[in-house]
Design a protein around this motif. Structure first.
Motif, PDB file in Angstrom:
ATOM      1  N   ASP A  24       0.838  -1.196   0.000  1.00 24.65           N
ATOM      2  CA  ASP A  24       0.000   0.000   0.000  1.00 24.65           C
ATOM      3  C   ASP A  24       0.873   1.246   0.000  1.00 24.65           C
ATOM      4  O   ASP A  24       1.821   1.357   0.780  1.00 24.65           O
ATOM      5  CB  ASP A  24      -0.900  -0.020   1.237  1.00 24.65           C
TER       6      ASP A  24
ATOM      7  N   TRP B 278       1.271   3.041   3.259  1.00 24.40           N
ATOM      8  CA  TRP B 278       2.143   2.299   4.158  1.00 24.40           C
ATOM      9  C   TRP B 278       3.607   2.620   3.843  1.00 24.40           C
ATOM     10  O   TRP B 278       4.400   2.879   4.742  1.00 24.40           O
ATOM     11  CB  TRP B 278       1.880   0.794   4.039  1.00 24.40           C
TER      12      TRP B 278
ATOM     13  N   ARG C  48      -2.905   2.947   7.923  1.00 25.86           N
ATOM     14  CA  ARG C  48      -1.872   2.376   7.049  1.00 25.86           C
ATOM     15  C   ARG C  48      -0.587   3.189   7.152  1.00 25.86           C
ATOM     16  O   ARG C  48       0.505   2.628   7.227  1.00 25.86           O
ATOM     17  CB  ARG C  48      -2.350   2.345   5.591  1.00 25.86           C
TER      18      ARG C  48
ATOM     19  N   ASP D 197       0.953   2.567  10.680  1.00 32.15           N
ATOM     20  CA  ASP D 197       1.596   1.257  10.748  1.00 32.15           C
ATOM     21  C   ASP D 197       2.938   1.268  10.014  1.00 32.15           C
ATOM     22  O   ASP D 197       3.942   0.755  10.522  1.00 32.15           O
ATOM     23  CB  ASP D 197       0.672   0.194  10.146  1.00 32.15           C
TER      24      ASP D 197
END
Length: 123
Positions: free
Chosen positions: A34, A37, A94, A97
């Motif tokens: 992603d 991310w 996202r 993280d």
């Protein structure tokens, strides 16, 4: 007062760490991760460099991250766009993280530089 030469030196450490991982990670893996991310991961790496360098003021740490994005993209406009996206994504899970993973990977590597970083490949 912000020491831009110091910020650039520190940002190069983060940029090289991130670039190494992109070279070690197969293209199909990096394409499947992603984008928020990955953006968070890059942000976390650069922020960890600032933490480790004991930059106290948040403005210095943000400047370091911005310089890192400029170096990573090799283009001021693209680096600025990346920085804006990162600042706008601070609450996205996202991004958060990825940022935590990037920061932890960078701090772990700084503690033992014999270990090859693999945070992007393990995502």
């Amino acid at each position: 007062m912000v020491d831009f030469k110091k910020l650039e030196e520190l940002a190069r450490i983060g940029r090289d760490f991130i670039s190494l991982q992109f070279r070690l990670t197969p293209g199909d893996v990096t394409q499947s991760i992603d984008r928020l991310w990955v953006l968070g991961y890059c942000f976390g790496v650069l922020d960890a460099v600032g933490q480790r360098a004991q930059l106290q003021e948040s403005i210095e740490r943000l400047a370091l991250i911005a310089v890192g994005f400029f170096l990573l993209m090799s283009d001021d406009a693209k680096g600025a766009s990346m920085m804006r996206q990162a600042l706008n994504a601070q609450d996205d899970p996202r991004f958060v993280d990825g940022s935590l993973r990037g920061g932890n990977d960078m701090l772990a590597w700084l503690a033992d530089t014999t270990k090859v970083p693999n945070g992007l490949a393990a995502a």
